[in-house]
Design a protein around this motif. Structure first.
Motif, PDB file in Angstrom:
ATOM      1  N   HIS A 287      -2.007 -47.765 -20.727  1.00 29.53           N
ATOM      2  CA  HIS A 287      -2.502 -47.959 -22.100  1.00 29.53           C
ATOM      3  C   HIS A 287      -1.639 -47.281 -23.144  1.00 29.53           C
ATOM      4  N   TYR A 288      -1.223 -46.066 -22.868  1.00 27.26           N
ATOM      5  CA  TYR A 288      -0.535 -45.288 -23.900  1.00 27.26           C
ATOM      6  C   TYR A 288       0.889 -44.901 -23.515  1.00 27.26           C
ATOM      7  N   GLY A 289       1.415 -45.569 -22.522  1.00 27.28           N
ATOM      8  CA  GLY A 289       2.831 -45.385 -22.187  1.00 27.28           C
ATOM      9  C   GLY A 289       3.202 -44.002 -21.694  1.00 27.28           C
ATOM     10  N   GLN A 290       2.267 -43.297 -21.071  1.00 27.98           N
ATOM     11  CA  GLN A 290       2.672 -42.014 -20.453  1.00 27.98           C
ATOM     12  C   GLN A 290       3.435 -42.355 -19.186  1.00 27.98           C
ATOM     13  N   GLU A 291       4.709 -42.571 -19.361  1.00 30.09           N
ATOM     14  CA  GLU A 291       5.577 -43.037 -18.266  1.00 30.09           C
ATOM     15  C   GLU A 291       6.999 -42.607 -18.545  1.00 30.09           C
ATOM     16  N   CYS A 292       7.662 -42.089 -17.542  1.00 27.98           N
ATOM     17  CA  CYS A 292       9.097 -41.845 -17.699  1.00 27.98           C
ATOM     18  C   CYS A 292       9.759 -41.977 -16.338  1.00 27.98           C
ATOM     19  N   PHE A 293      11.054 -42.156 -16.351  1.00 28.71           N
ATOM     20  CA  PHE A 293      11.766 -42.363 -15.087  1.00 28.71           C
ATOM     21  C   PHE A 293      13.164 -41.794 -15.156  1.00 28.71           C
ATOM     22  N   GLU A 294      13.858 -41.878 -14.042  1.00 30.89           N
ATOM     23  CA  GLU A 294      15.238 -41.392 -13.951  1.00 30.89           C
ATOM     24  C   GLU A 294      16.026 -42.352 -13.078  1.00 30.89           C
ATOM     25  N   GLY A 295      17.304 -42.145 -12.994  1.00 29.84           N
ATOM     26  CA  GLY A 295      18.148 -42.971 -12.133  1.00 29.84           C
ATOM     27  C   GLY A 295      19.335 -42.138 -11.679  1.00 29.84           C
ATOM     28  N   MET A 296      19.556 -42.067 -10.377  1.00 26.79           N
ATOM     29  CA  MET A 296      20.704 -41.306  -9.856  1.00 26.79           C
ATOM     30  C   MET A 296      21.099 -41.929  -8.513  1.00 26.79           C
ATOM     31  N   LYS A 297      22.178 -41.406  -7.920  1.00 24.86           N
ATOM     32  CA  LYS A 297      22.668 -42.052  -6.703  1.00 24.86           C
ATOM     33  C   LYS A 297      23.050 -41.062  -5.608  1.00 24.86           C
ATOM     34  N   ALA A 298      22.909 -41.519  -4.354  1.00 23.36           N
ATOM     35  CA  ALA A 298      23.430 -40.769  -3.195  1.00 23.36           C
ATOM     36  C   ALA A 298      24.584 -41.588  -2.621  1.00 23.36           C
ATOM     37  N   PHE A 299      25.607 -40.879  -2.155  1.00 25.50           N
ATOM     38  CA  PHE A 299      26.809 -41.533  -1.640  1.00 25.50           C
ATOM     39  C   PHE A 299      27.111 -41.059  -0.226  1.00 25.50           C
ATOM     40  N   ARG A 300      27.623 -41.974   0.608  1.00 25.94           N
ATOM     41  CA  ARG A 300      28.131 -41.547   1.913  1.00 25.94           C
ATOM     42  C   ARG A 300      29.629 -41.325   1.723  1.00 25.94           C
ATOM     43  N   GLN A 301      30.036 -40.067   1.952  1.00 22.72           N
ATOM     44  CA  GLN A 301      31.418 -39.712   1.649  1.00 22.72           C
ATOM     45  C   GLN A 301      32.373 -40.041   2.796  1.00 22.72           C
ATOM     46  N   LYS A 302      33.642 -39.862   2.488  1.00 23.35           N
ATOM     47  CA  LYS A 302      34.718 -40.161   3.427  1.00 23.35           C
ATOM     48  C   LYS A 302      34.540 -39.417   4.762  1.00 23.35           C
ATOM     49  N   ASN A 303      34.047 -38.151   4.679  1.00 23.76           N
ATOM     50  CA  ASN A 303      33.884 -37.343   5.895  1.00 23.76           C
ATOM     51  C   ASN A 303      32.513 -37.533   6.555  1.00 23.76           C
ATOM     52  N   GLY A 304      31.739 -38.516   6.072  1.00 23.84           N
ATOM     53  CA  GLY A 304      30.442 -38.814   6.682  1.00 23.84           C
ATOM     54  C   GLY A 304      29.251 -38.116   6.046  1.00 23.84           C
TER      55      GLY A 304
ATOM     56  N   PRO B 291      13.347 -41.940  -9.627  1.00 26.99           N
ATOM     57  CA  PRO B 291      12.156 -41.110  -9.804  1.00 26.99           C
ATOM     58  C   PRO B 291      11.282 -41.686 -10.921  1.00 26.99           C
ATOM     59  N   LEU B 292       9.995 -41.556 -10.763  1.00 29.21           N
ATOM     60  CA  LEU B 292       9.041 -42.127 -11.722  1.00 29.21           C
ATOM     61  C   LEU B 292       7.876 -41.151 -11.900  1.00 29.21           C
ATOM     62  N   LEU B 293       7.522 -40.868 -13.152  1.00 25.62           N
ATOM     63  CA  LEU B 293       6.375 -39.985 -13.430  1.00 25.62           C
ATOM     64  C   LEU B 293       5.421 -40.730 -14.348  1.00 25.62           C
ATOM     65  N   ILE B 294       4.161 -40.887 -13.906  1.00 28.53           N
ATOM     66  CA  ILE B 294       3.210 -41.680 -14.691  1.00 28.53           C
ATOM     67  C   ILE B 294       1.846 -40.999 -14.793  1.00 28.53           C
ATOM     68  N   GLY B 295       1.180 -41.234 -15.915  1.00 30.31           N
ATOM     69  CA  GLY B 295      -0.191 -40.755 -16.087  1.00 30.31           C
ATOM     70  C   GLY B 295      -1.102 -41.716 -15.346  1.00 30.31           C
ATOM     71  N   THR B 296      -1.798 -41.222 -14.312  1.00 32.49           N
ATOM     72  CA  THR B 296      -2.639 -42.115 -13.515  1.00 32.49           C
ATOM     73  C   THR B 296      -4.135 -41.840 -13.731  1.00 32.49           C
ATOM     74  N   GLY B 297      -4.440 -40.792 -14.469  1.00 36.67           N
ATOM     75  CA  GLY B 297      -5.844 -40.509 -14.757  1.00 36.67           C
ATOM     76  C   GLY B 297      -6.325 -41.433 -15.872  1.00 36.67           C
ATOM     77  N   PRO B 298      -7.628 -41.829 -15.844  1.00 39.19           N
ATOM     78  CA  PRO B 298      -8.145 -42.718 -16.885  1.00 39.19           C
ATOM     79  C   PRO B 298      -8.221 -42.008 -18.234  1.00 39.19           C
ATOM     80  N   GLN B 299      -7.818 -42.686 -19.306  1.00 41.76           N
ATOM     81  CA  GLN B 299      -7.827 -42.084 -20.630  1.00 41.76           C
ATOM     82  C   GLN B 299      -8.001 -43.194 -21.659  1.00 41.76           C
ATOM     83  N   ILE B 300      -9.181 -43.308 -22.188  1.00 39.57           N
ATOM     84  CA  ILE B 300      -9.407 -44.401 -23.126  1.00 39.57           C
ATOM     85  C   ILE B 300      -9.217 -43.960 -24.582  1.00 39.57           C
ATOM     86  N   GLY B 301      -9.607 -42.741 -24.936  1.00 43.95           N
ATOM     87  CA  GLY B 301      -9.237 -42.216 -26.257  1.00 43.95           C
ATOM     88  C   GLY B 301      -7.773 -41.788 -26.174  1.00 43.95           C
TER      89      GLY B 301
END
Ligand SMILES: Cc1ncc(COP(=O)(O)O)c(C=O)c1O
Length: 338
Positions: free
Chosen positions: A50-67, A126-136
C-alpha cells in the motif's frame, strides 16, 4: 552440477535451490530460514503493497580463475540498504547480518555460480519489505528480509558494445531531496514509462537531467553517468538525487589508481559534447559506452559507435579482472565465500 547452458544465460529469474529469509517482529530480527519455493504469503494489508515500504539491492558473486567464489563489495550494498531502510522508516538490516546472509545464500546455491571463463556470475538480489498490515499511513510493525540468487550470463558476449541514449525532458526520475539517492522500488516505477518509451523509439537507455532545472546531468534509469574528458579526467555528477553506485565508487578508485584525475562535481548538459567518452555504469554490466545522446532535435555525437574508447575499456578490464581474480585485489573488494 545443474544442467545449465552457461554460455547462453541472459539476465533473468531462474529457479535455484533456495533463498534466505528473516523476519523482523517485536523489535528484533529472527534467525535465518532457507526457503525452497520462490513464493511469499503475506497479509493483504502489508505496508509494502500500500505505501511502498520496499527497498532492494543488487550485487554479484563470481567464480574466480583459481576456483574461489567471491562476492564483490557486499559491505557497500549492505550500507546502502541500511541508509535506504532508514529513509523509508524500516528496520535497517545490520551490515554483518546482510553480509552473512549473502555468504549463506551463495553457499547454499554454490553450484549455480557460473564456471570461470563463461563470463557469467551469480546475481544476488536482497529485498526488504514491510509485511505487517498497515491501513493508516504509518510504518508497519513487521518486516521481511529476503536474499535471492540467480545465475546470469555475460552481458557483452563479444566485447563492450557502445549504445545510443536519449534525454526525455517530459519525465523526471527523482526530485531534489526526494528518494533518488536510495534504492526503493518507487524510483523504478517512476522511470518505467519513459524507459519503455525510449526503448520503443530505439534508445536502449535514457539519461535524466536534474528535475528542478534540467540543466545538469544526473544519471541513467538503472546506472550512473561517467565521462572521460579529452585530457583523461574521470568526471561523474555530484547530486543529492543520484543513487551512489558501488560500481562508480570502484571505477573512481581504479581511475585514481591509474593516476587519472577524478572529479565528482555538477556536470552541465552543454559539457557532454566536449567529453571524449561517456558511459553508464552499474553492477549488471560494469560499463556501457554511450556513443551518442539525443535530446529532442539535438543529437550529440561523442565517440565511435563501433568500439569503446581506450579509457572505458581499461576501466572495464580492470574491474572485471579484479572480480574474476585475474588482477590483484589491492583494496580487498572481493569477499570470499568459504
Ligand atoms: C538508479 C541506479 N543508479 C545506479 C545504479 C548502479 O549502482 P551499482 O553500481 O551499485 O549497481 C543502479 C543499479 O543498482 C541504479 O538502479
Amino acid at each position: 552440477m545443474p544442467k545449465i547452458d552457461w554460455k547462453s544465460l541472459g539476465f533473468g529469474f531462474s529457479d535455484v535451490n533456495c533463498h534466505i529469509r528473516y523476519t523482523w517482529k517485536d523489535g528484533k530480527w529472527s534467525k535465518p530460514k532457507f526457503v525452497k519455493k520462490p513464493f511469499i504469503s503475506m497479509h493483504i494489508g502489508a505496508s509494502c503493497l500500500h505505501y511502498g515500504q520496499e527497498c532492494f539491492e543488487g550485487m554479484k558473486a563470481f567464480r574466480q580463475k583459481n576456483g574461489k567464489v567471491v562476492i564483490f563489495r557486499p559491505e557497500e550494498n549492505a550500507k546502502r540498504m541500511f541508509r535506504t531502510a532508514e529513509r523509508c522508516v524500516m528496520p535497517p538490516v545490520p551490515v554483518e547480518m546482510f553480509v552473512e546472509a549473502a555468504e549463506k545464500v551463495v553457499k547454499a546455491n554454490i553450484e549455480f555460480v557460473p564456471p570461470y571463463g563463461t563470463g557469467g556470475s551469480l546475481y544476488i538480489r536482497p529485498l526488504l519489505i514491510g509485511t505487517g498490515p498497515q491501513i493508516g499511513v504509518a510504518p508497519a510493525h513487521e518486516y521481511t528480509f529476503i536474499m535471492m540468487v540467480m545465475p546470469v550470463g555475460a552481458y557483452y558476449k563479444g566485447g563492450l558494445k557502445p549504445v545510443r541514449a536519449c534525454i526525455l525532458d517530459h519525465w523526471d526520475r527523482a526530485a531534489p531531496h526526494g528518494m533518488g539517492d536510495v534504492k526503493v522500488g518507487g524510483n523504478y516505477a517512476a522511470s518505467l514509462f519513459a524507459h519503455e518509451k525510449a526503448k520503443h523509439d530505439g534508445w536502449p537507455v535514457e539519461l535524466y537531467l536534474d528535475a528542478k532545472t534540467h540543466k545538469y546531468v544526473e544519471e541513467f534509469s538503472t546506472s550512473n553517468f561517467l565521462a572521460i574528458t579529452k585530457n583523461g579526467t574521470y568526471v561523474t555528477p555530484d547530486s543529492c538525487s543520484v543513487l551512489p553506485s558501488v560500481t562508480n565508487m570502484s571505477l573512481k578508485q581504479v581511475a585514481a589508481d591509474l593516476g587519472w584525475k577524478v572529479e565528482c562535481r555538477k556536470v552541465r548538459y552543454e559539457e557532454i559534447k566536449d567529453f571524449a567518452e561517456v558511459a553508464a555504469c552499474g553492477t549488471a554490466v560494469v560499463v556501457t559506452p554511450v556513443w551518442e545522446i539525443t535530446r529532442g532535435d539535438e543529437v550529440i555525437r561523442i565517440s565511435d559507435p563501433k568500439k569503446p574508447g581506450k579509457g572505458l575499456q581499461k576501466l572495464f578490464d580492470t574491474v572485471q579482472g579484479i572480480q574474476y581474480g585475474r588482477i590483484k585485489d589491492i583494496h580487498g573488494w572481493c569477499h570470499e565465500v568459504k
